[in-house]
Design a protein around this motif. Structure first.
Motif, PDB file in Angstrom:
ATOM      1  N   LEU A  27      19.919  44.074  38.698  1.00  0.00           N
ATOM      2  CA  LEU A  27      21.074  44.013  39.571  1.00  0.00           C
ATOM      3  C   LEU A  27      22.268  45.146  39.321  1.00  0.00           C
ATOM      4  N   ARG A  28      22.235  45.373  37.970  1.00  0.00           N
ATOM      5  CA  ARG A  28      22.953  46.579  37.475  1.00  0.00           C
ATOM      6  C   ARG A  28      22.709  47.816  38.467  1.00  0.00           C
ATOM      7  N   GLN A  29      21.311  47.917  38.347  1.00  0.00           N
ATOM      8  CA  GLN A  29      20.677  49.354  38.982  1.00  0.00           C
ATOM      9  C   GLN A  29      20.925  49.289  40.149  1.00  0.00           C
ATOM     10  N   ALA A  30      20.596  48.105  41.124  1.00  0.00           N
ATOM     11  CA  ALA A  30      20.862  48.212  42.451  1.00  0.00           C
ATOM     12  C   ALA A  30      22.318  48.441  42.777  1.00  0.00           C
ATOM     13  N   LEU A  31      23.263  47.777  42.152  1.00  0.00           N
ATOM     14  CA  LEU A  31      24.579  48.033  42.393  1.00  0.00           C
ATOM     15  C   LEU A  31      25.115  49.591  42.035  1.00  0.00           C
ATOM     16  N   ARG A  32      24.582  50.102  40.965  1.00  0.00           N
ATOM     17  CA  ARG A  32      24.816  51.330  40.904  1.00  0.00           C
ATOM     18  C   ARG A  32      24.321  52.330  41.955  1.00  0.00           C
ATOM     19  N   GLU A  33      22.894  52.189  42.447  1.00  0.00           N
ATOM     20  CA  GLU A  33      22.259  52.880  43.306  1.00  0.00           C
ATOM     21  C   GLU A  33      23.293  52.881  44.766  1.00  0.00           C
ATOM     22  N   ALA A  34      23.981  51.577  44.925  1.00  0.00           N
ATOM     23  CA  ALA A  34      24.819  51.434  46.265  1.00  0.00           C
ATOM     24  C   ALA A  34      26.054  51.921  46.046  1.00  0.00           C
ATOM     25  N   GLY A  35      26.474  52.490  44.810  1.00  0.00           N
ATOM     26  CA  GLY A  35      27.864  53.369  44.686  1.00  0.00           C
ATOM     27  C   GLY A  35      28.930  51.995  44.431  1.00  0.00           C
ATOM     28  N   ILE A  36      28.545  50.884  43.938  1.00  0.00           N
ATOM     29  CA  ILE A  36      29.437  49.959  43.466  1.00  0.00           C
ATOM     30  C   ILE A  36      29.706  50.056  41.906  1.00  0.00           C
ATOM     31  N   HIS A  37      30.787  49.855  41.593  1.00  0.00           N
ATOM     32  CA  HIS A  37      31.475  49.851  40.295  1.00  0.00           C
ATOM     33  C   HIS A  37      31.539  48.624  39.706  1.00  0.00           C
ATOM     34  N   VAL A  38      30.915  48.450  38.653  1.00  0.00           N
ATOM     35  CA  VAL A  38      30.932  47.165  38.015  1.00  0.00           C
ATOM     36  C   VAL A  38      32.154  47.131  36.844  1.00  0.00           C
ATOM     37  N   SER A  39      33.268  46.109  37.006  1.00  0.00           N
ATOM     38  CA  SER A  39      34.607  46.245  36.311  1.00  0.00           C
ATOM     39  C   SER A  39      34.855  44.818  35.841  1.00  0.00           C
ATOM     40  N   ARG A  40      35.612  44.560  34.749  1.00  0.00           N
ATOM     41  CA  ARG A  40      36.008  43.344  34.469  1.00  0.00           C
ATOM     42  C   ARG A  40      36.869  42.857  35.402  1.00  0.00           C
ATOM     43  N   ALA A  41      36.875  41.434  35.914  1.00  0.00           N
ATOM     44  CA  ALA A  41      37.722  40.965  36.907  1.00  0.00           C
ATOM     45  C   ALA A  41      39.200  41.198  36.645  1.00  0.00           C
ATOM     46  N   ASP A  42      39.596  40.967  35.162  1.00  0.00           N
ATOM     47  CA  ASP A  42      41.042  41.556  34.938  1.00  0.00           C
ATOM     48  C   ASP A  42      41.557  42.878  35.287  1.00  0.00           C
ATOM     49  N   GLN A  43      40.384  43.825  35.454  1.00  0.00           N
ATOM     50  CA  GLN A  43      40.787  45.066  35.886  1.00  0.00           C
ATOM     51  C   GLN A  43      40.515  45.573  37.465  1.00  0.00           C
ATOM     52  N   ILE A  44      40.353  44.375  38.432  1.00  0.00           N
ATOM     53  CA  ILE A  44      40.021  44.541  39.595  1.00  0.00           C
ATOM     54  C   ILE A  44      41.315  43.757  40.349  1.00  0.00           C
ATOM     55  N   ALA A  45      41.835  44.904  41.291  1.00  0.00           N
ATOM     56  CA  ALA A  45      42.888  43.876  42.197  1.00  0.00           C
ATOM     57  C   ALA A  45      42.403  42.816  42.763  1.00  0.00           C
ATOM     58  N   LEU A  46      42.835  41.603  42.549  1.00  0.00           N
ATOM     59  CA  LEU A  46      42.493  40.387  43.360  1.00  0.00           C
ATOM     60  C   LEU A  46      43.532  39.660  44.066  1.00  0.00           C
ATOM     61  N   ASN A  47      43.223  38.693  44.886  1.00  0.00           N
ATOM     62  CA  ASN A  47      44.130  38.217  45.819  1.00  0.00           C
ATOM     63  C   ASN A  47      44.527  39.181  46.792  1.00  0.00           C
TER      64      ASN A  47
END
Length: 257
Positions: A237-257
């Motif tokens: 999953l991490r590899q697939a997300l990286r190859e798709a250009g998706i950055h993995v971050s903690r939810a408390d560091q992502i703009a929510l709502n």
């Protein structure tokens, strides 16, 4: 760049093998949800799991469930909303205390199993869950099934919410997860799970069990630690997300709502 949180339920196996499995998965995820002692876990396991999460700099969440160790919290049980509120406060407080005692802090709350599924559909239960989180600490993030009653209840009361999707689960047309009793409900092929996750992030959609497209929002993706091959799932999953250009971050560091 699109961002997404990866979360995993942990602290559900008090044995040495459980500790080793949790540590391996911690290298791949950004948030963990710690069993609070009702459906699984105990004080020593909470302490150990929180300490490991702090070492890996992961967001720490409470994972409250039904008082049903025999059924692993996956059997439906009947409670009044006020009882749901009380069991939520009790369990959140346990993990919150262990985090504070080790110099960390609680970041979020994600209900477990049958409690999670019921609160996703039942507005009264959803309100009880959201109020409990808010009363304990209004800065906590409430994780709930994408587009569910629980997410809406959290938003109404003023919580930040994370719409959760599942890489390794099949979906029904109403947005609920396919019951585990149905064959194929759990995706055991790493490539298939990774493909589904990338599609949910990039396109905001998933193919249901009936073959229809379901639109959903993806803030956080759950990896089930008890799914066969969970570590291989997480790496793929991490590899697939990286190859798709998706950055993995903690939810408390992502703009929510």
């Amino acid at each position: 760049m699109q961002q997404v949180d990866l979360n995993c339920d942990m602290g559900e196996d008090a044995g040495e093998s459980g500790a080793q499995s949790d540590e391996a998965l911690m290298k791949q995820v950004t948030s963990i949800n710690v069993a609070c002692g009702f459906h699984a876990g105990d004080s020593a396991t909470i302490h150990r799991t929180v300490a490991a999460a702090i070492k890996h700099e992961l967001a720490i969440g409470a994972h409250p469930g039904f008082p049903d160790r025999e059924g692993f919290g996956r059997r439906d049980m009947l409670f009044a909303p006020e009882e749901v509120y009380a069991m939520m406060v009790y369990q959140i407080g346990a993990v919150q205390a262990f985090a504070a005692a080790q110099g960390g802090r609680l970041s979020h709350v994600k209900p477990h199993g049958a409690l999670y599924n019921r609160a996703a559909k039942d507005a009264a239960w959803a309100e009880a869950v959201a109020e409990a989180v808010y009363r304990v600490d209004g800065s906590l993030i409430l994780y709930g099934l994408s587009g569910s009653e629980m997410v809406r209840a959290g938003e109404r009361i003023g919580l930040r919410t994370a719409n959760e999707v599942f890489a390794d689960r099949m979906y029904e047309e109403d947005g609920s997860l396919t019951p585990r009793s149905i064959e194929g409900a759990v995706l055991t092929d790493s490539a298939a799970a990774a493909e589904q996750a990338v599609r949910m992030v990039l396109n905001g959609e998933v193919v249901t069990r009936g073959g229809k497209l379901l639109k959903l929002r993806t803030d956080t993706i759950c990896i089930h630690g008890d799914t066969p091959g969970a570590e291989a799932h997480s790496i793929a999953l991490r590899q697939a997300l990286r190859e798709a250009g998706i950055h993995v971050s903690r939810a408390d560091q992502i703009a929510l709502n």
